[in-house]
Design a protein around this motif. Structure first.
Motif, PDB file in Angstrom:
ATOM      1  N   ILE A  10       0.857  -1.193   0.000  1.00 17.56           N
ATOM      2  CA  ILE A  10       0.000   0.000   0.000  1.00 17.56           C
ATOM      3  C   ILE A  10       0.884   1.230   0.000  1.00 17.56           C
ATOM      4  CG2 ILE A  10      -1.637   1.324   1.396  1.00 17.56           C
ATOM      5  CD1 ILE A  10      -2.637  -1.493   2.359  1.00 17.56           C
ATOM      6  N   ILE A  11       0.652   2.106  -0.956  1.00 17.19           N
ATOM      7  CA  ILE A  11       1.446   3.335  -1.054  1.00 17.19           C
ATOM      8  C   ILE A  11       0.638   4.481  -0.435  1.00 17.19           C
ATOM      9  CG2 ILE A  11       2.745   4.857  -2.585  1.00 17.19           C
ATOM     10  CD1 ILE A  11       3.594   1.864  -2.713  1.00 17.19           C
ATOM     11  N   GLY A  12       1.100   4.968   0.697  1.00 18.69           N
ATOM     12  CA  GLY A  12       0.412   6.072   1.365  1.00 18.69           C
ATOM     13  C   GLY A  12      -0.466   5.566   2.491  1.00 18.69           C
ATOM     14  N   LEU A  13      -0.063   5.860   3.741  1.00 23.12           N
ATOM     15  CA  LEU A  13      -0.816   5.373   4.901  1.00 23.12           C
ATOM     16  C   LEU A  13      -1.672   6.476   5.505  1.00 23.12           C
ATOM     17  CD1 LEU A  13       1.657   3.022   6.788  1.00 23.12           C
ATOM     18  CD2 LEU A  13      -0.579   2.406   5.839  1.00 23.12           C
ATOM     19  N   TYR A  55       7.990   0.940   4.802  1.00 17.64           N
ATOM     20  CA  TYR A  55       9.206   1.458   4.168  1.00 17.64           C
ATOM     21  C   TYR A  55       9.058   2.937   3.839  1.00 17.64           C
ATOM     22  CZ  TYR A  55      10.244  -3.502   3.320  1.00 17.64           C
ATOM     23  OH  TYR A  55      10.476  -4.830   3.472  1.00 17.64           O
ATOM     24  N   LEU A  56      10.213   3.624   3.880  1.00 14.79           N
ATOM     25  CA  LEU A  56      10.219   5.023   3.449  1.00 14.79           C
ATOM     26  C   LEU A  56      10.408   5.122   1.934  1.00 14.79           C
ATOM     27  CD1 LEU A  56      12.384   6.524   6.332  1.00 14.79           C
ATOM     28  CD2 LEU A  56       9.965   7.018   5.909  1.00 14.79           C
ATOM     29  N   GLU A  57      11.041   4.089   1.364  1.00 18.48           N
ATOM     30  CA  GLU A  57      11.248   4.026  -0.093  1.00 18.48           C
ATOM     31  C   GLU A  57      10.516   2.793  -0.623  1.00 18.48           C
ATOM     32  OE1 GLU A  57      12.973   6.226  -1.873  1.00 18.48           O
ATOM     33  OE2 GLU A  57      13.867   7.385  -0.228  1.00 18.48           O
ATOM     34  N   ALA A  58      10.064   2.881  -1.880  1.00 16.95           N
ATOM     35  CA  ALA A  58       9.178   1.830  -2.383  1.00 16.95           C
ATOM     36  C   ALA A  58       9.902   0.654  -3.039  1.00 16.95           C
ATOM     37  CB  ALA A  58       8.186   2.427  -3.381  1.00 16.95           C
ATOM     38  N   LEU A  76       0.246  12.994  -7.315  1.00 16.50           N
ATOM     39  CA  LEU A  76       1.408  12.224  -6.872  1.00 16.50           C
ATOM     40  C   LEU A  76       1.434  10.817  -7.440  1.00 16.50           C
ATOM     41  CD1 LEU A  76       1.535  13.286  -3.102  1.00 16.50           C
ATOM     42  CD2 LEU A  76       2.952  14.130  -4.997  1.00 16.50           C
ATOM     43  N   VAL A  77       0.298  10.355  -7.939  1.00 15.76           N
ATOM     44  CA  VAL A  77       0.235   8.982  -8.439  1.00 15.76           C
ATOM     45  C   VAL A  77       1.125   8.826  -9.664  1.00 15.76           C
ATOM     46  CG1 VAL A  77      -1.249   7.158  -9.339  1.00 15.76           C
ATOM     47  CG2 VAL A  77      -2.096   8.670  -7.527  1.00 15.76           C
ATOM     48  N   GLU A  78       0.949   9.747 -10.632  1.00 13.59           N
ATOM     49  CA  GLU A  78       1.733   9.660 -11.862  1.00 13.59           C
ATOM     50  C   GLU A  78       3.235   9.727 -11.548  1.00 13.59           C
ATOM     51  OE1 GLU A  78       1.142  12.856 -14.556  1.00 13.59           O
ATOM     52  OE2 GLU A  78       2.411  11.964 -16.101  1.00 13.59           O
ATOM     53  N   LYS A  79       3.591  10.652 -10.679  1.00 10.79           N
ATOM     54  CA  LYS A  79       4.995  10.786 -10.302  1.00 10.79           C
ATOM     55  C   LYS A  79       5.503   9.506  -9.645  1.00 10.79           C
ATOM     56  CE  LYS A  79       8.094  13.447  -7.291  1.00 10.79           C
ATOM     57  NZ  LYS A  79       9.262  12.827  -7.940  1.00 10.79           N
ATOM     58  N   PHE A  80       4.690   8.934  -8.783  1.00 10.41           N
ATOM     59  CA  PHE A  80       5.107   7.706  -8.110  1.00 10.41           C
ATOM     60  C   PHE A  80       5.359   6.582  -9.119  1.00 10.41           C
ATOM     61  CE2 PHE A  80       4.394   3.560  -6.294  1.00 10.41           C
ATOM     62  CZ  PHE A  80       5.214   3.585  -5.178  1.00 10.41           C
ATOM     63  N   VAL A  81       4.440   6.426 -10.059  1.00 11.44           N
ATOM     64  CA  VAL A  81       4.586   5.357 -11.054  1.00 11.44           C
ATOM     65  C   VAL A  81       5.843   5.594 -11.894  1.00 11.44           C
ATOM     66  CG1 VAL A  81       3.554   4.278 -13.097  1.00 11.44           C
ATOM     67  CG2 VAL A  81       2.122   4.859 -11.125  1.00 11.44           C
ATOM     68  N   ASN A  84       9.041   4.906 -10.031  1.00  7.13           N
ATOM     69  CA  ASN A  84       9.228   3.504  -9.640  1.00  7.13           C
ATOM     70  C   ASN A  84       9.005   2.516 -10.776  1.00  7.13           C
ATOM     71  OD1 ASN A  84       9.631   3.335  -6.535  1.00  7.13           O
ATOM     72  ND2 ASN A  84       8.084   4.947  -6.856  1.00  7.13           N
ATOM     73  N   ILE A  85       9.003   3.032 -11.994  1.00 11.97           N
ATOM     74  CA  ILE A  85       8.598   2.193 -13.125  1.00 11.97           C
ATOM     75  C   ILE A  85       9.438   0.912 -13.238  1.00 11.97           C
ATOM     76  CG2 ILE A  85      10.019   3.351 -14.904  1.00 11.97           C
ATOM     77  CD1 ILE A  85       6.325   2.169 -15.234  1.00 11.97           C
ATOM     78  N   ASN A  86      10.693   0.967 -12.797  1.00  8.27           N
ATOM     79  CA  ASN A  86      11.529  -0.228 -12.889  1.00  8.27           C
ATOM     80  C   ASN A  86      11.500  -1.093 -11.627  1.00  8.27           C
ATOM     81  OD1 ASN A  86      12.420   0.281 -15.539  1.00  8.27           O
ATOM     82  ND2 ASN A  86      13.759   1.895 -14.727  1.00  8.27           N
ATOM     83  N   ASN A  87      10.751  -0.640 -10.647  1.00  9.50           N
ATOM     84  CA  ASN A  87      10.715  -1.381  -9.374  1.00  9.50           C
ATOM     85  C   ASN A  87       9.569  -2.389  -9.280  1.00  9.50           C
ATOM     86  OD1 ASN A  87      12.957  -0.022  -8.376  1.00  9.50           O
ATOM     87  ND2 ASN A  87      11.697   1.669  -7.595  1.00  9.50           N
ATOM     88  N   PHE A  88       8.538  -2.218 -10.118  1.00  3.73           N
ATOM     89  CA  PHE A  88       7.381  -3.113  -9.993  1.00  3.73           C
ATOM     90  C   PHE A  88       7.745  -4.540 -10.377  1.00  3.73           C
ATOM     91  CE2 PHE A  88       5.395   1.063 -10.703  1.00  3.73           C
ATOM     92  CZ  PHE A  88       4.521   1.100  -9.631  1.00  3.73           C
ATOM     93  N   LYS A  89       7.156  -5.494  -9.718  1.00  3.13           N
ATOM     94  CA  LYS A  89       7.326  -6.918 -10.028  1.00  3.13           C
ATOM     95  C   LYS A  89       6.750  -7.199 -11.409  1.00  3.13           C
ATOM     96  CE  LYS A  89       6.065 -11.483  -8.234  1.00  3.13           C
ATOM     97  NZ  LYS A  89       5.317 -12.235  -7.211  1.00  3.13           N
ATOM     98  N   ASN A  90       7.317  -8.128 -12.102  1.00  4.86           N
ATOM     99  CA  ASN A  90       6.799  -8.473 -13.423  1.00  4.86           C
ATOM    100  C   ASN A  90       5.346  -8.957 -13.317  1.00  4.86           C
ATOM    101  OD1 ASN A  90       7.190  -8.773 -16.265  1.00  4.86           O
ATOM    102  ND2 ASN A  90       7.263 -11.002 -15.943  1.00  4.86           N
TER     103      ASN A  90
END
Lengths: 283, 283
Positions: A10-13, A55-58, A76-81, A84-90
């Motif tokens: 979950i991104i954003g608590l 986590y503080l970093e995604a 902030l959603v677009e910026k987050f994606v 982190n575009i290379n961090n998402f699981k396949n």
């Protein structure tokens, strides 16, 4: 208890992210992680046991997460994606909670990786407060949820999100186009907020208003306790739809005002009967 | 249990009259009577034991009643008092539940007998339904009550009504002039009803609206399920105050609309912060 065979981040608590964590924890997922820039929110969430780790970093949690729920302000959603575009699981499924869709979806879709499926969703639930401390798994109970499918979405992932949100308490899950979503939401959600704010700002009584109110005023103005940053984004991001709905509302106010001025009692009764009938049919 | 050393008659066994009967019965009065033109309402009230006896005509119960609570539509109150002016017990206290006061009080006071003390009151409580079957003693719990004293009123009778309504659950009892009452109520009660009706009548979505609403729309429109006969009387009977309040509201709607059109984000935030702060201070 059955296990939900997934890792979730979950991104954003905030109020909504925290509520998702609480509700999803009950479904017993493999792991549930959260990312927030606020260390205290992470500590609190870990302490009350609604996440396995924060986590503080995604990057770390994203790499092993099958489902990512982004509970950030629209901008902030677009910026987050992007960040982190290379961090998402396949093959990861991402979903969101954003209250406006058309432009937002175009922007986000244009930066997505091909293997990622972003199912855009709008939980029509909230509270007048913000922050984790007001989160509750009951926020979603009996509420409406809207999915706005795009051509990119895989049918099985649309069904997965639909089933998941029903499991955490949503009652009706409707699928409509992003454009239709924004028109509808301009009326059912944004206009009420515009009205509540305007009603409170019209108070020129010079008395302690709360001593002279019935339930009606209190109910109509609860949501005037508003998150102004969030709603400034939502209002301006759906400007054309919202302004049109405001203008239709203004015409209706004018109609009833003129009927009162001219003491057209039959017309007044008609106006009220029409609303009364329509509202009774709704529930 | 202490006894309330009084005979009471309630005129009109609708939602409010019925709720008064239920709440007062718990105070254990000597006798509690009711008058209604609807035989079924009387039968039902007798059967569930919230009155000792019901009547289709008022003359018999009035003659022995120390307190008379008139729960009729505004226009019917004056007629009732006139028709029954010789039936009231010597020194009786009358009170009412009417939502508008200035003109109404002048008219009623002009036909009263000298020995009768009419303490004008406005319970700021109700439900969106009408009729005895929706009555409940809980309607008044924690609600506000307004007394509008006139020069005719005896201090002890004003205090008596104030104490009585507190005993049946009202929390705040405020005393203000009839003129001030009508101005305040134009804003805190009538304007919200105008808004709720107008909002529902602005629905041009062509979908099943209830599937796309959050709490906000539902809360803002609950009172659009309105008793149109009653509210037509209330709106036209307080025309000048209400129209002024509608126009102030229209100005505030226009202000926020223009800020959205021009994407003045700072101004939008300011407008929302102002409302948010004011509403938070209220509760």
């Amino acid at each position: 208890m059955d296990k939900l065979d997934l890792n979730i981040t979950i991104i954003g608590l905030g109020l909504i992210g925290g509520s998702y964590a609480m509700a999803l924890k009950e479904l017993n997922p493999k792991k549930i992680y959260a990312v927030d820039i606020d260390e205290k929110a992470i500590d609190d969430a870990e302490k009350i046991g609604i996440i396995d780790k924060g986590y503080l970093e995604a990057d770390i949690p994203l790499k092993e997460s099958d489902l990512v729920i982004i509970c950030l302000y629209p901008k902030l959603v677009e910026k987050f994606v992007k960040d982190n575009i290379n961090n998402f699981k396949n093959g990861a499924v991402i979903t969101d909670v954003t209250g406006i869709k058309s432009e937002f979806i175009k922007e986000v879709n244009s930066i997505l990786r091909d293997d990622i499926d972003f199912v855009f969703g709008h939980p029509m639930a909230g509270r007048e407060q913000k922050g984790l401390k007001f989160a509750s798994k009951d926020v979603f109970k009996g509420a409406n949820y809207i999915i706005t499918p795009t051509e990119r979405n895989k049918e099985k992932n649309l069904r997965f999100v639909e089933e998941l949100v029903k499991k955490i308490g949503f009652k009706n899950v409707m699928s409509i186009s992003p454009e239709k979503h924004d028109k509808i939401i301009g009326f059912t959600s944004q206009l009420p907020h515009v009205i509540a704010v305007s009603l409170v700002n019209s108070d020129n009584l010079g008395v302690e208003t709360g001593l002279f109110t019935g339930d009606s005023y209190r109910e109509l103005t609860r949501i005037a306790q508003i998150n102004s940053d969030l709603w400034t984004e939502l209002f301006t991001g759906n400007k054309e739809n919202l302004v049109r709905e405001i203008e239709i509302f203004e015409e209706n106010i004018k109609k009833i005002k003129n009927a009162i001025i001219n003491e057209e009692k039959e017309l007044l009764s008609e106006i009220m009967e029409k609303a009364s009938k329509k509202r009774k049919e709704m529930s």
